[in-house]
Scaffold this motif. Structure first.
Motif, PDB file in Angstrom:
ATOM      1  N   GLN A   1       0.877   0.656   8.767  1.00  0.00           N
ATOM      2  CA  GLN A   1       1.103  -0.465   7.956  1.00  0.00           C
ATOM      3  C   GLN A   1       1.656  -0.008   6.532  1.00  0.00           C
ATOM      4  OE1 GLN A   1      -1.696  -3.342   8.462  1.00  0.00           O
ATOM      5  NE2 GLN A   1      -1.544  -3.855  10.618  1.00  0.00           N
TER       6      GLN A   1
ATOM      7  N   GLU B   1      -3.589   0.046   7.093  1.00  0.00           N
ATOM      8  CA  GLU B   1      -2.903  -0.100   5.834  1.00  0.00           C
ATOM      9  C   GLU B   1      -2.596   0.975   5.239  1.00  0.00           C
ATOM     10  OE1 GLU B   1      -7.293  -0.949   4.875  1.00  0.00           O
ATOM     11  OE2 GLU B   1      -5.988  -1.150   6.587  1.00  0.00           O
TER      12      GLU B   1
ATOM     13  N   ARG C   1      -3.828   0.647  -2.788  1.00  0.00           N
ATOM     14  CA  ARG C   1      -3.425  -0.774  -2.623  1.00  0.00           C
ATOM     15  C   ARG C   1      -2.819  -1.199  -4.319  1.00  0.00           C
ATOM     16  NH1 ARG C   1      -6.657  -2.728   1.672  1.00  0.00           N
ATOM     17  NH2 ARG C   1      -8.010  -1.337   2.388  1.00  0.00           N
TER      18      ARG C   1
ATOM     19  N   THR D   1       0.789  -1.354  -0.304  1.00  0.00           N
ATOM     20  CA  THR D   1      -0.027  -0.058  -0.008  1.00  0.00           C
ATOM     21  C   THR D   1       0.925   1.046  -0.067  1.00  0.00           C
ATOM     22  OG1 THR D   1      -0.166   0.116   2.509  1.00  0.00           O
ATOM     23  CG2 THR D   1      -1.877  -1.156   1.283  1.00  0.00           C
TER      24      THR D   1
ATOM     25  N   ARG E   1      -7.834   3.387   8.815  1.00  0.00           N
ATOM     26  CA  ARG E   1      -7.278   2.120   8.267  1.00  0.00           C
ATOM     27  C   ARG E   1      -5.770   1.838   8.294  1.00  0.00           C
ATOM     28  NH1 ARG E   1      -9.469   2.979   2.517  1.00  0.00           N
ATOM     29  NH2 ARG E   1      -8.921   4.902   3.294  1.00  0.00           N
TER      30      ARG E   1
END
Length: 194
Positions: free
Chosen positions: A33, A29, A74, A18, A27
């Motif tokens: 992350q 992600e 993504r 991502t 989120r």
């Protein structure tokens, strides 16, 4: 006809990552992350309706204002030497809190296995929201298309940057923009702006 099955996976192994702001409130992600951090972009010229009470609620929920829109996506990408075609897809309009950019994972995996870099672009923050009573975003379609072009600018930078993992991996002459519903409108607007 004696043809290869068009629904079969291709020969490429692929990876997933991502990219985004690194500080998404909702989120992981796109927060801690996130694989690649991206700079925000200023969409205030196009999002004049992100204002007043509903604008404040939208900013509170998402954690940013119209002058600091994230470039979140993504990405599924083939392993090996490039030059791979680039496909960007953007979702349609739905409740902003029902994030849908992850729903194209099946297509990302398939196209990456066939030798395409595939990015599912997050524009959920431009969608209808609980906070839109009595007035929400209006005239945001220009921002949707403009954001697609900002993502393409980012890909062009990575492709030219020798420190980027996407250095010389992207065929910037073979690009596809795909959109579902309102995202289809965004693609048409991006083409018009370009």
């Amino acid at each position: 006809l004696q043809l290869e099955d068009p629904s079969a996976d291709g020969p490429y192994s692929f990876q997933y990552l991502t990219y985004g702001s690194g500080n998404d409130k909702n989120r992981e992600e796109f927060a801690e992350q996130v694989s690649i951090k991206t700079d925000s972009v200023d969409g205030s010229n196009l999002l004049t309706s992100w204002s007043g009470f509903t604008g404040k609620l939208r900013t509170k929920y998402f954690g940013f204002d119209k002058d600091a829109l994230p470039l979140n996506a993504r990405v599924w990408y083939p392993e090996g030497e490039g030059n791979f075609p680039l496909v960007l897809i953007v979702h349609g309009n739905h409740l902003a809190q029902d994030f849908s950019d992850g729903g194209y994972g099946y297509l990302g995996e398939f196209l990456a296995s066939r030798g395409y870099i595939f990015a599912s672009v997050d524009e959920n923050f431009l969608n209808s929201s609980f906070s839109d009573i009595p007035n929400g975003l209006s005239g945001e379609n220009g921002a949707r298309g403009w954001l697609m072009l900002k993502h393409l600018e980012q890909w062009r930078k990575w492709n030219a940057d020798s420190t980027s993992q996407f250095y010389n991996k992207v065929n910037m002459d073979e690009i596809a923009l795909i959109g579902h519903s309102r995202g289809g409108e965004a693609v048409a607007i991006a083409a018009s702006f370009n």
